[in-house]
Design an enzyme around this catalytic site. Structure first.
Site, short mmCIF file in Angstrom:
data_model
loop_
_atom_site.label_atom_id
_atom_site.label_comp_id
_atom_site.label_asym_id
_atom_site.label_seq_id
_atom_site.Cartn_x
_atom_site.Cartn_y
_atom_site.Cartn_z
N ASP A 64 -3.48 4.31 -4.28
CA ASP A 64 -2.68 3.23 -4.87
C ASP A 64 -2.54 2.07 -3.89
O ASP A 64 -1.79 2.16 -2.92
CB ASP A 64 -1.29 3.76 -5.25
CG ASP A 64 -0.47 2.75 -6.01
OD1 ASP A 64 -1.03 1.72 -6.44
OD2 ASP A 64 0.74 2.98 -6.20
N ASP A 73 -5.23 -4.33 -7.78
CA ASP A 73 -4.48 -3.08 -7.78
C ASP A 73 -5.37 -1.94 -8.25
O ASP A 73 -5.95 -1.99 -9.33
CB ASP A 73 -3.26 -3.22 -8.70
CG ASP A 73 -2.45 -1.94 -8.79
OD1 ASP A 73 -2.31 -1.25 -7.76
OD2 ASP A 73 -1.97 -1.63 -9.90
#
Length: 468
Positions: A105, A335
């Protein structure tokens, strides 16, 4: 009764953990880890339901990234549900090492794992997940596990600069305080996790890193695996290891189970200004000076324009560049935890309109749009999807770097006769809709691209290639 059970679990965990507690290199060192997509088996083989699940998860993720607020001592991060959208790595912690899977992440910073044999995860009964068999770290089996103390300076990373005021059992100036760093609560789009911070040893085949700060979560909602935070804050894995850069190549998404993996490569030591052959670079933007410290851990890019079919789309400038008013609104972030790219409505509407205009020969599939959560969708019955000429989609960044997407990175089949654009938006998140990044570049659009986060030179690079 539920609160009492949770308090009992926390007390038990404290006792269990307590019983087990006791300069750049001249040449870069690399660590290579297998990177695999997390494919959760879906109870339905219906591609429209699958797309709906993906778009809903992406929208949930976008809401949280945009409305992420810092409020010590509650530490918050952004985590997408453990479903189709994620890519996982395995890391080894402890002495002897215990290997645990983590979701990669880049939109958050804390590294944490499910912890102790009493780890409890509610609403974690995914189709291929047995809540009773979630891989968990056992501090009691590690000789290097230590609970992080309240006076440890690294406690401030999560609990904030005023944490010492909450060390009520500690006498100022003493070194013998036994009070632990406060529990963290990490909240994300569709769930949360709670735990204590540990000082542990992170081990790679070539090197061990002692005193690595990692979260030991004992209770979670909809989070059956840990998170490896690769954001920009000091508690992230790149920051703690002092990485000069890291790179990955996300293999193609198939929406079914796969044993394939690609490489996540970590670099320590200076790489100077050397550029990777064939890679296009654009500088990272300096993160907005914001009262919301969460925005400071995102990777902002300077997007200049979006092109559909080779033509620039008219997008209001304030959405392309983060505001300088201290609110951190607008701009583009990249992201790894978001599946489909998100665009705020004033950005999405002109892009979708330009796309639909160039697809005017095909009727809109309104029923598919309502069922899938994607738009625009088109009925291409009678024509093979591969024979349809779709408008090209490209993102033009500062410095001339142009991310030209292959069709499979922005078009998805929805059944046998329909196709959809895999970019999402929303009618609004409430009165403070224009909060946070206006565009979130998701991992679906990054598949089959070599992607490089050059931290030493503050730049983002990409190159299309097969990641198989």
């Amino acid at each position: 009764m539920a609160a009492l059970s949770l308090l009992s679990l926390i007390f038990f965990t404290l006792c269990l953990l307590a019983s087990s507690s006791s300069s750049k290199a001249p040449n870069p060192t690399t660590f290579t880890l297998p990177l695999s997509p997390i494919f959760t088996k879906h109870p339905s083989l219906d591609p429209i339901k699958t797309l709906n699940s993906l778009s809903s998860a992406s929208l949930t993720r976008a809401r949280h990234l945009k409305h992420h607020k810092s409020n010590p001592p509650i530490a918050k991060t952004q985590v997408s549900p453990h479903s189709y959208g994620g890519y996982s790595i395995s890391l080894s912690f402890g002495t002897p090492p215990q290997t645990i899977p983590f979701l990669l992440d880049t939109g958050s910073s804390l590294v944490w794992f499910p912890c102790t044999s009493r780890y409890l995860c509610t609403d974690c009964a995914f189709p291929d997940v047995d809540p009773g068999k979630i891989p968990s770290f056992m501090p009691k089996q590690s000789a290097s596990s230590k609970i992080l103390g309240c006076q440890n300076p690294k406690c401030e990373w999560i609990s904030g600069p005023n944490v010492l005021s909450r060390c009520q059992d500690c006498i100022p100036g003493t070194q013998n305080c036994t009070q632990t760093c406060p529990f963290y609560t990490i909240q994300y789009g569709s769930g949360s996790t709670l735990g204590l911070l540990l000082s542990e040893t992170l081990k790679f085949p070539q090197k061990a890193f002692p005193d690595f700060i990692v979260g030991c979560s004992i209770f979670s909602i909809r989070q059956p695996a840990g998170i490896a935070g690769f954001g920009r804050s000091q508690e992230s894995l790149p920051s703690q290891l002092g990485l000069s850069k890291f790179s990955h190549c996300l293999i193609s998404r198939r929406f079914d189970d796969s044993t394939q993996s690609s490489d996540l490569v970590l670099y320590r030591g200076s790489t100077s200004d050397a550029k990777t052959p064939g890679v296009k670079y654009t500088p990272f933007l300096k993160n907005p000076v914001s009262n919301n410290s969460a925005f400071r851990e995102y990777y902002y890019l300077n997007l200049r324009k979006v092109l559909v079919g080779g033509k620039s789309v008219n997008i209001p400038y304030k959405y392309l560049v983060p505001s300088d008013d201290g609110n951190g609104n607008g701009g583009t972030v990249v992201d790894s935890g978001t599946t489909f790219t998100f665009m705020e409505k004033p950005v999405f509407e002109p892009v979708a309109h330009a796309f639909a205009k160039q697809m005017a020969n095909f009727p809109r599939a309104a029923d598919v749009e309502s069922q899938s959560g994607l738009s625009p969708c088109f009925n291409v019955s009678g024509v093979k999807a591969e024979a349809v000429k779709f408008p090209e989609l490209a993102f033009h960044f500062k410095g001339g770097a142009k991310l030209e997407l292959p069709v499979e990175n922005y078009i998805a089949l929805a059944g046998n006769s329909s196709v959809c654009l895999t970019i999402i938006s929303d009618n609004g998140f409430g009165p403070d809709n224009s909060v946070g990044p206006a565009i979130i570049l998701g991992n679906f659009q990054q598949q089959n691209f070599y992607v490089e986060y050059d931290l030493e030179n503050e730049r983002f690079g990409f190159r299309q290639q097969s990641c198989k």
